[in-house]
Write a protein that holds these residues in place. Structure first.
Motif, PDB file in Angstrom:
ATOM      1  N   CYS A  69       0.854  -1.190   0.000  1.00 42.58           N
ATOM      2  CA  CYS A  69       0.000   0.000   0.000  1.00 42.58           C
ATOM      3  C   CYS A  69       0.896   1.248   0.000  1.00 42.58           C
ATOM      4  N   PRO A  70       1.662   1.476  -1.071  1.00 44.34           N
ATOM      5  CA  PRO A  70       2.602   2.605  -1.042  1.00 44.34           C
ATOM      6  C   PRO A  70       1.877   3.947  -1.028  1.00 44.34           C
ATOM      7  N   PRO A  71       2.528   4.967  -0.439  1.00 47.32           N
ATOM      8  CA  PRO A  71       1.944   6.310  -0.526  1.00 47.32           C
ATOM      9  C   PRO A  71       1.906   6.716  -1.998  1.00 47.32           C
ATOM     10  N   ARG A  72       0.823   7.407  -2.402  1.00 45.59           N
ATOM     11  CA  ARG A  72       0.659   7.766  -3.815  1.00 45.59           C
ATOM     12  C   ARG A  72       0.309   9.229  -3.955  1.00 45.59           C
ATOM     13  N   PRO A  73       0.967   9.910  -4.893  1.00 47.24           N
ATOM     14  CA  PRO A  73       0.622  11.304  -5.165  1.00 47.24           C
ATOM     15  C   PRO A  73      -0.787  11.423  -5.744  1.00 47.24           C
ATOM     16  N   GLU A  74      -1.517  12.396  -5.253  1.00 47.23           N
ATOM     17  CA  GLU A  74      -2.882  12.641  -5.726  1.00 47.23           C
ATOM     18  C   GLU A  74      -2.929  13.857  -6.648  1.00 47.23           C
ATOM     19  N   SER A  75      -2.151  14.892  -6.302  1.00 47.18           N
ATOM     20  CA  SER A  75      -2.146  16.094  -7.146  1.00 47.18           C
ATOM     21  C   SER A  75      -0.810  16.805  -7.013  1.00 47.18           C
ATOM     22  N   LEU A  76      -0.473  17.555  -8.046  1.00 47.73           N
ATOM     23  CA  LEU A  76       0.743  18.352  -8.067  1.00 47.73           C
ATOM     24  C   LEU A  76       0.380  19.717  -8.619  1.00 47.73           C
ATOM     25  N   SER A  77       0.814  20.769  -7.938  1.00 48.46           N
ATOM     26  CA  SER A  77       0.545  22.116  -8.429  1.00 48.46           C
ATOM     27  C   SER A  77       1.758  22.992  -8.181  1.00 48.46           C
ATOM     28  N   LEU A  78       1.863  24.039  -8.953  1.00 48.10           N
ATOM     29  CA  LEU A  78       2.962  24.985  -8.831  1.00 48.10           C
ATOM     30  C   LEU A  78       2.476  26.167  -8.015  1.00 48.10           C
ATOM     31  N   GLU A  79       3.140  26.413  -6.887  1.00 48.38           N
ATOM     32  CA  GLU A  79       2.751  27.533  -6.032  1.00 48.38           C
ATOM     33  C   GLU A  79       3.512  28.801  -6.407  1.00 48.38           C
ATOM     34  N   GLY A  80       4.686  28.643  -6.947  1.00 49.40           N
ATOM     35  CA  GLY A  80       5.514  29.764  -7.376  1.00 49.40           C
ATOM     36  C   GLY A  80       6.563  29.221  -8.323  1.00 49.40           C
ATOM     37  N   PRO A  81       7.447  30.048  -8.825  1.00 55.91           N
ATOM     38  CA  PRO A  81       8.422  29.571  -9.802  1.00 55.91           C
ATOM     39  C   PRO A  81       9.415  28.552  -9.244  1.00 55.91           C
ATOM     40  N   ASP A  82       9.491  28.446  -7.906  1.00 56.65           N
ATOM     41  CA  ASP A  82      10.422  27.491  -7.308  1.00 56.65           C
ATOM     42  C   ASP A  82       9.778  26.645  -6.208  1.00 56.65           C
ATOM     43  N   THR A  83       8.447  26.545  -6.204  1.00 57.57           N
ATOM     44  CA  THR A  83       7.758  25.781  -5.161  1.00 57.57           C
ATOM     45  C   THR A  83       6.650  24.924  -5.770  1.00 57.57           C
ATOM     46  N   ILE A  84       6.717  23.636  -5.478  1.00 54.36           N
ATOM     47  CA  ILE A  84       5.712  22.667  -5.928  1.00 54.36           C
ATOM     48  C   ILE A  84       4.968  22.156  -4.697  1.00 54.36           C
ATOM     49  N   ILE A  85       3.651  22.033  -4.826  1.00 49.41           N
ATOM     50  CA  ILE A  85       2.833  21.425  -3.769  1.00 49.41           C
ATOM     51  C   ILE A  85       2.439  20.033  -4.267  1.00 49.41           C
ATOM     52  N   LEU A  86       2.794  19.012  -3.512  1.00 46.74           N
ATOM     53  CA  LEU A  86       2.471  17.637  -3.848  1.00 46.74           C
ATOM     54  C   LEU A  86       1.553  17.093  -2.762  1.00 46.74           C
ATOM     55  N   THR A  87       0.343  16.736  -3.140  1.00 46.26           N
ATOM     56  CA  THR A  87      -0.636  16.197  -2.201  1.00 46.26           C
ATOM     57  C   THR A  87      -0.677  14.687  -2.374  1.00 46.26           C
ATOM     58  N   LEU A  88      -0.653  13.962  -1.259  1.00 46.44           N
ATOM     59  CA  LEU A  88      -0.713  12.505  -1.289  1.00 46.44           C
ATOM     60  C   LEU A  88      -2.127  12.021  -0.991  1.00 46.44           C
ATOM     61  N   GLU A  89      -2.465  10.865  -1.580  1.00 39.71           N
ATOM     62  CA  GLU A  89      -3.761  10.248  -1.298  1.00 39.71           C
ATOM     63  C   GLU A  89      -3.808   9.818   0.164  1.00 39.71           C
ATOM     64  N   ASP A  90      -5.020   9.725   0.697  1.00 35.90           N
ATOM     65  CA  ASP A  90      -5.189   9.174   2.037  1.00 35.90           C
ATOM     66  C   ASP A  90      -4.783   7.705   2.008  1.00 35.90           C
ATOM     67  N   PRO A  91      -4.145   7.203   3.072  1.00 36.88           N
ATOM     68  CA  PRO A  91      -3.763   5.787   3.080  1.00 36.88           C
ATOM     69  C   PRO A  91      -4.995   4.892   3.036  1.00 36.88           C
ATOM     70  N   PRO A  92      -4.858   3.710   2.439  1.00 41.33           N
ATOM     71  CA  PRO A  92      -6.000   2.796   2.386  1.00 41.33           C
ATOM     72  C   PRO A  92      -6.389   2.323   3.778  1.00 41.33           C
TER      73      PRO A  92
END
Length: 134
Positions: A69-92
């Motif tokens: 049950c590995p952690p899995r990315p749910e979404s990726l967004s760019l907050e600024g030119p040098d910052t990425i927000i990576l949201t993970l799915e809730d664990p099963p």
């Protein structure tokens, strides 16, 4: 005629929802595999990290967790030119193995990401640094 009008109205009401579901059904990563990227030597840290891949516009994020049950990315967004927000799915909620294994996720660099600079990747309370490519 009123039955036909009703069906058309019902279909018109459903189409936007179906389009929204289709747009949300993908994953933010392009590829994933168990283990580490080829360019990374095995280590025992168990801590997530990020590295650029052999392609100049792609990076990999390595997450540690249960191999079943590995952690899995749910979404990726760019907050600024040098910052990425990576949201993970809730664990099963089901049973998972009690091991600690790496899973690598490959991402395309989002449009607007500053080239040649260190990038901060925020995942909830955790922060990773994607060092500028050398």
């Amino acid at each position: 005629m009123s039955g036909n009008l009703y069906r058309r109205a019902a279909l018109a009401a459903c189409v936007p929802g179906l389009l929204l579901l289709a747009a949300c059904s993908g994953t933010p990563y392009e590829d994933s595999h168990r283990g580490l990227p080829e360019s990374v030597a095995p280590g025992d840290t168990g801590e997530p990290f990020a590295v650029w891949t052999d392609h100049p516009d792609r990076f990999a994020v390595v997450l540690y967790g249960s191999s079943s049950c590995p952690p899995r990315p749910e979404s990726l967004s760019l907050e600024g030119p040098d910052t990425i927000i990576l949201t993970l799915e809730d664990p099963p909620s089901g049973p998972c193995t009690a091991d600690l294994a790496p899973t690598t996720y490959d991402f395309a660099a989002p449009a607007g990401l500053q080239a040649g600079a260190d990038v901060t990747i925020r995942m909830g309370a955790s922060t990773l640094t994607l060092s500028a490519p050398s």
